[in-house]
Design a protein around this motif. Structure first.
Motif, mmCIF file in Angstrom:
data_model
loop_
_atom_site.group_PDB
_atom_site.id
_atom_site.type_symbol
_atom_site.label_atom_id
_atom_site.label_comp_id
_atom_site.label_asym_id
_atom_site.label_seq_id
_atom_site.Cartn_x
_atom_site.Cartn_y
_atom_site.Cartn_z
ATOM 1 N N SER A 257 21.535 -42.727 -11.987
ATOM 2 C CA SER A 257 21.894 -43.767 -12.963
ATOM 3 C C SER A 257 23.400 -43.929 -13.125
ATOM 4 C CB SER A 257 21.262 -43.458 -14.326
ATOM 5 O OG SER A 257 19.861 -43.566 -14.238
ATOM 6 N N LEU A 258 24.125 -42.813 -13.145
ATOM 7 C CA LEU A 258 25.578 -42.939 -13.359
ATOM 8 C C LEU A 258 26.239 -43.591 -12.147
ATOM 9 C CD1 LEU A 258 26.393 -39.605 -15.219
ATOM 10 C CD2 LEU A 258 25.743 -41.828 -16.159
ATOM 11 N N GLU A 259 25.706 -43.304 -10.955
ATOM 12 C CA GLU A 259 26.238 -43.962 -9.754
ATOM 13 C C GLU A 259 25.909 -45.462 -9.793
ATOM 14 O OE1 GLU A 259 24.719 -41.033 -9.774
ATOM 15 O OE2 GLU A 259 26.345 -39.751 -9.047
ATOM 16 N N CYS A 260 24.683 -45.799 -10.207
ATOM 17 C CA CYS A 260 24.327 -47.231 -10.332
ATOM 18 C C CYS A 260 25.265 -47.915 -11.327
ATOM 19 C CB CYS A 260 22.883 -47.401 -10.798
ATOM 20 S SG CYS A 260 21.664 -47.022 -9.528
ATOM 21 N N LEU A 261 25.535 -47.232 -12.431
ATOM 22 C CA LEU A 261 26.434 -47.816 -13.433
ATOM 23 C C LEU A 261 27.828 -48.033 -12.854
ATOM 24 C CD1 LEU A 261 25.361 -45.971 -16.692
ATOM 25 C CD2 LEU A 261 25.484 -48.449 -16.360
ATOM 26 N N SER A 262 28.272 -47.113 -12.003
ATOM 27 C CA SER A 262 29.613 -47.292 -11.428
ATOM 28 C C SER A 262 29.613 -48.468 -10.438
ATOM 29 C CB SER A 262 30.125 -45.997 -10.796
ATOM 30 O OG SER A 262 29.460 -45.759 -9.587
ATOM 31 N N LEU A 263 28.493 -48.719 -9.767
ATOM 32 C CA LEU A 263 28.416 -49.904 -8.894
ATOM 33 C C LEU A 263 28.526 -51.172 -9.738
ATOM 34 C CD1 LEU A 263 25.583 -49.236 -6.258
ATOM 35 C CD2 LEU A 263 27.908 -48.373 -6.345
ATOM 36 N N ILE A 264 27.836 -51.167 -10.884
ATOM 37 C CA ILE A 264 27.869 -52.340 -11.769
ATOM 38 C C ILE A 264 29.280 -52.566 -12.302
ATOM 39 C CG2 ILE A 264 27.072 -53.195 -14.024
ATOM 40 C CD1 ILE A 264 24.340 -51.850 -13.331
ATOM 41 N N GLU A 265 29.923 -51.469 -12.708
ATOM 42 C CA GLU A 265 31.289 -51.617 -13.234
ATOM 43 C C GLU A 265 32.241 -52.084 -12.143
ATOM 44 O OE1 GLU A 265 32.617 -48.875 -16.504
ATOM 45 O OE2 GLU A 265 30.898 -47.743 -15.757
ATOM 46 N N GLY A 266 32.042 -51.598 -10.926
ATOM 47 C CA GLY A 266 32.877 -52.035 -9.806
ATOM 48 C C GLY A 266 32.705 -53.517 -9.533
ATOM 49 N N ALA A 267 31.455 -53.967 -9.516
ATOM 50 C CA ALA A 267 31.192 -55.393 -9.276
ATOM 51 C C ALA A 267 31.807 -56.244 -10.386
ATOM 52 C CB ALA A 267 29.683 -55.631 -9.189
ATOM 53 N N ARG A 268 31.656 -55.796 -11.614
ATOM 54 C CA ARG A 268 32.226 -56.537 -12.751
ATOM 55 C C ARG A 268 33.756 -56.624 -12.633
ATOM 56 N NH1 ARG A 268 29.322 -57.407 -17.341
ATOM 57 N NH2 ARG A 268 31.170 -57.197 -18.647
ATOM 58 N N ALA A 269 34.345 -55.509 -12.233
ATOM 59 C CA ALA A 269 35.810 -55.479 -12.114
ATOM 60 C C ALA A 269 36.292 -56.459 -11.045
ATOM 61 C CB ALA A 269 36.275 -54.067 -11.779
ATOM 62 N N HIS A 270 35.398 -56.821 -10.127
ATOM 63 C CA HIS A 270 35.784 -57.753 -9.066
ATOM 64 C C HIS A 270 35.148 -59.128 -9.264
ATOM 65 C CE1 HIS A 270 36.749 -53.769 -7.413
ATOM 66 N NE2 HIS A 270 37.831 -54.423 -7.040
ATOM 67 N N GLY A 271 34.788 -59.421 -10.500
ATOM 68 C CA GLY A 271 34.430 -60.800 -10.857
ATOM 69 C C GLY A 271 32.970 -61.174 -10.724
ATOM 70 N N ILE A 272 32.090 -60.221 -10.432
ATOM 71 C CA ILE A 272 30.652 -60.537 -10.377
ATOM 72 C C ILE A 272 30.078 -60.361 -11.783
ATOM 73 C CG2 ILE A 272 28.458 -60.050 -9.220
ATOM 74 C CD1 ILE A 272 30.713 -60.727 -7.257
ATOM 75 N N ASP A 273 29.273 -61.325 -12.223
ATOM 76 C CA ASP A 273 28.717 -61.276 -13.575
ATOM 77 C C ASP A 273 27.411 -60.483 -13.559
ATOM 78 O OD1 ASP A 273 28.221 -61.680 -16.222
ATOM 79 O OD2 ASP A 273 27.515 -63.755 -15.982
#
Ligand SMILES: [Zn+2]
Length: 479
Positions: A257-273
């Motif tokens: 889960s924490l790795e999945c969350l870091s993928l989500i945060e990474g995508a958000r940081a690069h402009g994906i909603d």
């Protein structure tokens, strides 16, 4: 001159205080996560809206004294399957004023909205169901009252280009009927190719609506890991431009889960909603005859038959009993003990994680999710402040809902002009009581609940015979 000014000031303030509100919530600790307000205030409600928030006394046809209690926006549950009245009652006791079926979506949006109109105590709404559209196109429509297809050709086979067109057209019709986006339970249709998924995101993007998804796969094993599944939907969002909400990260990503969350945060940081949510229980629950239990589930989830439990009876499954239920056409739901308390304790306070219940009859999350977060994480473990927890239950889901309808700007806020969907609770006593043995026990601690300005819970008791719940619909309705 100076005297005249004071006379005028007195006159104006007496005129203002002469305003009579339908209801005044007097002297509560008013919390609004958007503005950061956390102070003792009086709240005046008029015509279903929050008309006034003031530290001066307000006149009301009814004044409810709520000193010592928290006055917050009613909780918005983006993920509620059970839409029956008994479930709505336990949701209300848990502080929820809006409960939406977004993960999977209703098979028939028009029928869903018609059935609930005038018969709902809290606000309701739904996405369009990719699974139901696919089942229909494959000639195996979902049986009445079910939302998940039984594992079979309609879930396991690839769709032809012609079938993909038909599924897309069915989804467009459902969006026209008022769906709030597209719900995709990809794990329940393993035959859907990556390209089919991207094509469905394309339909959402056409309408500038979001996709809510239960991702393709859970667990750690490659290929087919939760990480790969997270990449798949983030990729589809990036390619199509549709906003993405990944449901119950706790029960899909499990120990990753924490790795999945870091993928989500990474995508958000690069402009994906992309956004996500979780519920505070170690077990999940789903239909045992669904494609989630196609061969390979034990390796994928890292569990065996004994981790599957029938709700209410507490029966742990054996291989023989599993085979019988998996092959049955009856939709038996089963609890899946697949996560740990330590992991849930890390997920819930994580900043991008909203609270959503995945509520369904048979699992305590239906009745206890919100009170449990307030009791365990705010009061006991202190890993969340009260206003942070409320943000996850009100403002964040309202902002997600704004991707579907501008009406959501008036929800999830305790502000003048907002809808009077309000929960009044005691932060010292609010607690879940639902358990895996007794999953429908209502939570305690909610003293008052208002839905659109109508009192639904009054001094801890459910008011009978009122149905203030209203539809929340997408922009397609009325096209
Ligand atoms: Zn799910």
């Amino acid at each position: 001159m100076r005297n005249l000014f004071f006379v005028l000031l007195l006159l104006v303030s007496s005129l203002l205080s002469a305003q009579q509100y339908d209801i005044v919530l007097a002297g509560g600790r008013v919390i609004d996560p958007e503005t950061g307000l956390d102070a003792v205030r009086n709240v005046g409600i008029l015509g279903g809206k929050i008309a006034k928030i003031s530290d001066a006394p307000l006149n009301g046809r009814r004044v409810i004294h709520v000193s010592g209690l928290v006055v917050a926006p009613g909780f918005i549950d983006l993920h509620q399957h059970a839409q029956d009245l008994a479930s709505q009652r336990v949701k209300a006791c848990d502080g929820v004023t809006t409960a939406l079926e977004m993960e999977i979506g209703a098979p028939d949006v028009t029928k869903f909205l018609q059935e609930k109109q005038g018969r709902s105590i809290i606000n309701y709404g739904t996405t369009a169901s990719h699974l139901a559209a696919r089942a229909l196109v494959f000639g195996a429509p979902l049986p009445e009252g079910t939302i998940l297809p039984k594992s079979g050709p309609a879930t396991d086979q690839q769709a032809t280009p012609e079938q993909i067109n038909q599924i897309q057209n069915r989804l467009r019709e459902q969006l026209n009927a008022g769906a709030l986006g597209i719900g995709m339970g990809i794990a329940y249709s393993p035959g859907a190719t990556r390209l089919e998924i991207i094509d469905m995101f394309g339909v959402a993007a056409e309408r500038k609506l979001p996709v809510y998804t239960h991702m393709r796969s859970a667990g750690h094993v490659e290929p087919g890991s939760a990480i790969e599944s997270t990449e798949e939907v983030i990729g589809a969002a990036a390619i199509s431009g549709a906003s993405l909400h990944i449901v119950h990260i706790n029960s899909t990503c499990l120990k990753d889960s924490l790795e999945c969350l870091s993928l989500i945060e990474g995508a958000r940081a690069h402009g994906i909603d992309v956004t996500t949510e979780a519920y505070p229980y170690i077990a999940g629950m789903t239909a045992i005859n669904s494609a989630v239990f196609n061969p390979g589930w034990q390796e994928k989830l890292g569990i065996s038959y004994d981790s599957l439990v029938i709700p209410n009876t507490g029966e742990h499954l054996t291989k023989a009993r599993f085979d019988e239920l998996h092959h049955s056409s009856k939709e038996q739901w089963v609890l899946i003990y697949g996560n740990t308390q330590a992991m849930i304790d890390k997920i819930i306070p994580n900043p991008p994680v909203m609270i959503a219940s995945d509520g369904a009859v048979g699992h305590p999350r239906n009745a206890g999710t919100y009170s449990r977060v307030l009791a365990q994480y705010v009061r006991e473990k202190k890993s969340l402040t009260l206003i942070e927890a409320l943000r996850k239950m009100t403002l964040m889901p309202a902002q997600m809902l704004e991707r579907s309808t501008p009406e959501a700007r008036h929800k999830g806020r305790l502000q003048e002009g907002a809808d009077a969907d309000i929960v009044v609770f005691d932060p010292q006593t609010i607690s879940d009581r639902a358990t895996f043995e007794k999953p429908m026990e209502p939570s305690v601690g909610v003293h008052h609940l208002l839905v659109g300005g109508t009192v639904l819970i009054d001094d801890g008791k459910m008011v009978q015979g009122v149905f203030p719940g209203k539809a929340v619909v997408g922009p397609g309705k009325g096209r």
